[in-house]
Write an enzyme that holds these catalytic residues in place. Structure first.
Site, mmCIF file in Angstrom:
data_model
loop_
_atom_site.group_PDB
_atom_site.id
_atom_site.type_symbol
_atom_site.label_atom_id
_atom_site.label_comp_id
_atom_site.label_asym_id
_atom_site.label_seq_id
_atom_site.Cartn_x
_atom_site.Cartn_y
_atom_site.Cartn_z
ATOM 1 N N LYS A 42 0.618 -0.616 -0.274
ATOM 2 C CA LYS A 42 -0.288 -0.104 -0.489
ATOM 3 C C LYS A 42 1.192 1.377 0.440
ATOM 4 O O LYS A 42 0.680 2.103 -0.900
ATOM 5 C CB LYS A 42 -0.984 0.342 0.671
ATOM 6 C CG LYS A 42 -2.090 -0.967 0.976
ATOM 7 C CD LYS A 42 -2.654 -1.375 2.808
ATOM 8 C CE LYS A 42 -3.433 -2.448 1.936
ATOM 9 N NZ LYS A 42 -4.295 -3.410 4.052
ATOM 10 N N GLN A 86 -4.602 -1.586 10.154
ATOM 11 C CA GLN A 86 -4.647 -2.703 9.229
ATOM 12 C C GLN A 86 -5.665 -3.833 10.413
ATOM 13 O O GLN A 86 -4.588 -4.221 11.638
ATOM 14 C CB GLN A 86 -3.017 -3.170 9.485
ATOM 15 C CG GLN A 86 -2.682 -4.043 8.180
ATOM 16 C CD GLN A 86 -2.994 -4.853 7.150
ATOM 17 O OE1 GLN A 86 -3.199 -3.192 6.487
ATOM 18 N NE2 GLN A 86 -3.199 -5.275 6.639
ATOM 19 N N ASP A 111 -11.355 2.318 4.109
ATOM 20 C CA ASP A 111 -11.910 0.379 4.338
ATOM 21 C C ASP A 111 -13.218 0.017 4.045
ATOM 22 O O ASP A 111 -13.586 -1.235 4.199
ATOM 23 C CB ASP A 111 -10.799 -0.022 5.400
ATOM 24 C CG ASP A 111 -10.463 -0.258 5.222
ATOM 25 O OD1 ASP A 111 -9.923 -0.822 3.708
ATOM 26 O OD2 ASP A 111 -8.789 -1.150 5.979
#
Length: 921
Positions: A42, A86, A111
């Site tokens: 990322k 994460q 997300d």
């Protein structure tokens, strides 16, 4: 393709908004190898596209509270537009993952894992939410096939919150007929065989067989599984949830594993981050305000100011801040109705154009004042709430001396007030108290230094000024500056000669030259002259001193003219407090107090945000006297406001006293230091003041007005217009258009008001209008606001009255002759000595700040109208070197007013029921 498109979008953003870049934050807890791998992917993708990515790594000992605190910080950071946590959270402590994902601000949840975003997706609000990146990537892959989703039969295997459930919703709202299968589905092969579009996210290696698949189907495999493979160095290989080899023979399109959905997931994360940045720019575009105004409920007769103020329900100040484009981290709340603004906003908006700059001033006033503050507030309420222009008012903070003395408060009046007016008129955020503390620290340092030099040898002083700590002596930074000033280029305290030590430790202050006084924010006439040092511990060192009112302190003037914390600190260091016995200036830096002053003033330098009755924003910052100082609110407040309103907006500030004092100093001092150029002058006039200038009886505070002021008298008004004419000329002398605001009182007649308007226009005003804002709020200043709009479009050829390089006497003479109408000036002996002294000390090139009565254009408050032919006496000259001006003293004045027989505080008390403030300000 996606990355190339995003890269181009980022380039276009940075070109349109220089200095801006989309920001992505990745919060990781622990140190899992697989998480590190995904995060690195990322970060690499973000760098390639031009996104600023920040990896925040918490240890595996982090608690849930630690994670939530970090999330709150990132939520409030305006540089972060996309923010992901994460998963999984690799912590030794129990952490509720659901609570963590829901703590992420929905507008930054790229997300798409928060309940709010999931709920919007399930309702079909696709344009108002973030979609989880894997389903979003799957949809993009399906679109790339060219096959229409609408009407197709889709099957999703898996129902996780990250892929399966949102994938179902996404396909459904794209008009597919969707079936979700899972571990309990008994007819899985049969359901798969019906699918035109198959998305598999079950987490089981090759569970979907090729023979199950409908010929020509689109197959999206989201699985990542490891199976044994002896041919691989690792002993295993990665496969998906679909048996790829057999499935590809039947599918029209199929994603490989690895290399299919994975890279698209990362690409969609980048796309959501860019989309979030675009939404942010749209929402917080400088100068684009979405503001809610308050509706006034007007009453007749007009109630008292405090009744009106307390009947208003102000907006929460964080709402006001958001409405004008301030970010949460730029706002420090002081309760519900006031806040301080971080100076960092200037750097963020440095490339934005300034708005229109308007200064409100007045004719020579009566002792009652003519309503400049009321007009300032009325004008911004009219421009904002009625004409829907971006507009800020920038006003001074009032001193508590007049508030509790005879004048009362300064929040405006009637239906044109800064609210809550009791907050405005009292402590506000403590700026004046900080100035009091800083000023008196300097005063204490002066007398303490004289005392210590009188009672100690050179070596004893040196040992105390540069003490040995653990056997090591070291100069502080401020002591190094003093050494350099003395021409001693040494940094080792052990190598100074006796002569150098003598020069370093002895300021040798001449007590008779001390100009720095102690201050107090209360009118206390008995402190005008005092004797200090009478305690036996001071060993006979006494001297005559005095207290001034706090707002007369040079520290207040420095605050008002500084353009930042560093500039304020430099100005503090330059403040001259006395002269040595050799005639050298002694500064705050010489006393070693500069850094401490900066510490005391570090919060006071931030402007204070409030609002008007109608909900328009106001900066309240600094309140220097308009006689011995320049009488204007802060440069910083004006600069921030001009950026926030945008190029078509307006900033309206007020200059103290009449145009001959406050406006002249606004132009020659404030604008000279700020670099700002005004567009319009609003000159406030009243029939009452013009009658006084026309020969009417004396106007005295607290005494009923004589009948000449309550009955029509056109002759008095016409004669008094000589003062109006002169003040219009004074404003036009600086090359700025003038709009005259005739502030109407209930005793004024239509004929009197019309006569003033006529005279103003004949005298060269751009326009002149009658105003009734005190009784009607912004509506009563609508004509004034429209005139100001027109005047702001007219040419403004702003110029200073004098060049600072001229000799001191010439600059004083120019102001006296051009602005006041004097024939000449006369310097008394003390003033002549000061001219020579300040020129010798290098201060002759400073601007001039005339300290004279505000009740006349001349030095004599009894001379009304527009006197000419007089000689202006200059009895003394003082220096505010840190602030950056010399101030000649004209006539006699005290900077510590006294309390009247019946002070305002007789009428002020706490409400026994509400606990609020009752009384008159």
């Amino acid at each position: 393709q996606v990355r190339d498109r995003l890269k181009q979008q980022v380039v276009e953003m940075t070109e349109k908004f220089p200095g801006f870049r989309p920001g992505l934050a990745i919060l990781q807890v622990g140190n899992r190898d697989d998480s590190n791998l995904y995060i690195n992917m990322k970060l690499k993708a973000a760098a390639e596209i031009g996104i600023t990515a920040n990896h925040i790594k918490l240890p595996n000992t982090a608690t849930e509270a630690d994670v939530l605190k970090c999330i709150a910080s990132l939520n409030a950071d305006p540089a972060v537009h996309g923010f992901i946590v994460q998963l999984p959270l690799d912590s030794d402590k129990p952490i509720n993952t659901e609570k963590i994902t829901n703590a992420v601000a929905p507008e930054k949840d790229v997300d798409g894992l928060s309940s709010i975003n999931a709920g919007k997706l399930s309702r079909g609000d696709l344009g108002d939410c973030f979609i989880p990146c894997t389903p979003k990537g799957c949809m993009e892959l399906i679109r790339q096939t060219g096959v229409q989703v609408a009407g197709k039969r889709a099957v999703v295997i898996g129902r996780s919150k990250i892929v399966g459930a949102p994938m179902h919703d996404l396909l459904l709202w794209n008009n597919a007929t969707v079936t979700t299968c899972h571990s309990k589905t008994s007819t899985l092969a049969e359901e798969v065989g019906k699918a035109d579009i198959l998305v598999v996210a079950a987490g089981r290696a090759e569970m979907v067989k090729g023979e199950w698949i409908k010929p020509g189907a689109i197959v999206i495999d989201c699985g990542i599984n490891h199976v044994p493979d002896s041919t691989k160095a690792s002993g295993k290989r990665v496969v998906g949830d679909v048996a790829y080899t057999s499935a590809k023979e039947k599918a029209s399109f199929i994603t490989p594993v690895p290399g299919g959905v994975g890279p698209m997931t990362v690409a969609m994360l980048m796309q959501s981050t860019v989309e979030s940045a675009q939404r942010f720019l749209e929402k917080f575009q400088p100068g684009k305000w979405t503001i809610q105004y308050n509706q006034l409920t007007l009453k007749m007769p007009v109630p008292s100011d405090i009744e009106i103020s307390q009947s208003c329900m102000p907006k929460p100040i964080d709402q006001v801040a958001k409405e004008v484009g301030l970010f949460p981290d730029e706002v420090e709340l002081y309760g519900q109705t006031k806040a301080k603004i971080q100076l960092s906003v200037l750097n963020r908006l440095k490339n934005q154009p300034d708005g229109k700059y308007v200064v409100v001033t007045g004719i020579t006033p009566t002792p009652l004042g003519e309503g400049k503050s009321t007009t300032t507030v009325g004008l911004v309420q009219a421009l904002g709430a009625h004409l829907h222009q971006n507009v800020f008012a920038c006003v001074r903070q009032p001193s508590q001396g007049p508030t509790f003395g005879i004048k009362g408060g300064a929040a405006g009046g009637g239906y044109c007030q800064v609210v809550p007016m009791e907050e405005f008129n009292l402590h506000l955020t403590g700026d004046i108290h900080a100035i009091t503390a800083a000023n008196n620290l300097v005063a204490a340092a002066i007398d303490a230094r004289i005392f210590h030099e009188l009672t100690q040898s050179d070596q004893a002083l040196y040992n105390r000024l540069v003490p040995s700590v653990n056997g090591v002596r070291k100069f502080s930074d401020i002591q190094i500056r003093r050494l350099q000033k003395l021409g001693i280029n040494k940094t080792d305290p052990m190598v100074l000669t006796k002569e150098e030590i003598n020069s370093f430790v002895r300021l040798d202050i001449d007590p008779g030259t001390i100009t720095w006084q102690r201050v107090l924010d209360t009118n206390d006439r008995f402190l005008r002259k005092i004797t200090i040092g009478q305690s036996p511990t001071e060993k006979g060192f006494t001297r005559t001193a005095q207290f001034d009112i706090t707002v007369s302190s040079e520290i207040m003037a420095v605050l008002a003219l500084a353009d930042g914390l560093d500039d304020m600190k430099r100005r503090f260091g330059r403040m001259v407090v006395a002269s040595s016995k050799k005639g050298q200036p002694v500064t705050a830096d010489d006393l070693g107090v500069t850094g401490a002053l900066a510490v005391l003033m570090k919060d006071a330098v931030k402007p204070n945000l409030m609002q008007t009755l109608e909900g328009t924003p106001v900066f309240v910052h600094a309140g220097p006297f308009a006689n011995i100082a320049h009488g204007n609110s802060s440069v910083l407040a004006d600069k921030i406001a001009l950026k926030l309103v945008g190029k078509d907006g307006f900033v309206v500030t007020e200059a103290g006293f009449g145009a001959d004092i406050g406006m002249e100093k606004f132009f020659n001092i404030k604008c000279r230091y700020s670099g700002l150029r005004p567009h319009v002058v609003v000159l406030v006039a009243t029939v009452r003041a013009l009658k006084m200038h026309g020969g009417g009886p004396a106007v005295t505070a607290g005494v009923p007005l004589p009948k000449e002021y309550t009955e029509e008298n056109l002759q008095l008004v016409a004669k008094g217009c000589s003062n109006l004419n002169k003040q219009i000329q004074n404003a036009r002398m600086f090359g700025v258009p003038v709009v005259v605001a005739v502030n109407a009182f209930k005793t004024d007649t239509k004929a009197e008001l019309a006569l003033v308007v006529q005279h103003a226009k004949e005298a060269g005003a751009f326009d002149a209008v009658e105003c009734t804002h005190w009784a009607e709020g912004g509506k009563g200043a609508l004509a004034l606001a429209q005139a100001v709009q027109r005047a702001s479009q007219a040419p403004s050829n702003f110029r200073f009255l004098y060049n600072v390089e001229l000799p001191v006497v010439d600059k004083i003479r120019l102001i006296a002759q051009q602005v006041y109408g004097a024939r000449d000036i006369e310097l008394l002996p003390e003033a002549q000595e000061k001219v020579a002294l300040y020129t010798k000390q290098g201060f002759g090139n400073l601007p001039i700040c005339m300290a004279k009565t505000h009740l006349s254009l001349s030095h004599d408050p009894e001379q009304k109208g527009a006197p000419t032919g007089f000689v202006l006496p200059i009895r003394d000259i003082r220096a505010s070197v840190g602030a950056g001006f010399l101030y000649p003293l004209v006539g006699t004045m005290s900077t510590m007013p006294g309390l009247p027989t019946r002070p305002c505080f007789y009428d002020i008390d706490l409400d026994p029921v509400s606990g609020g403030v009752n009384g008159l300000f």
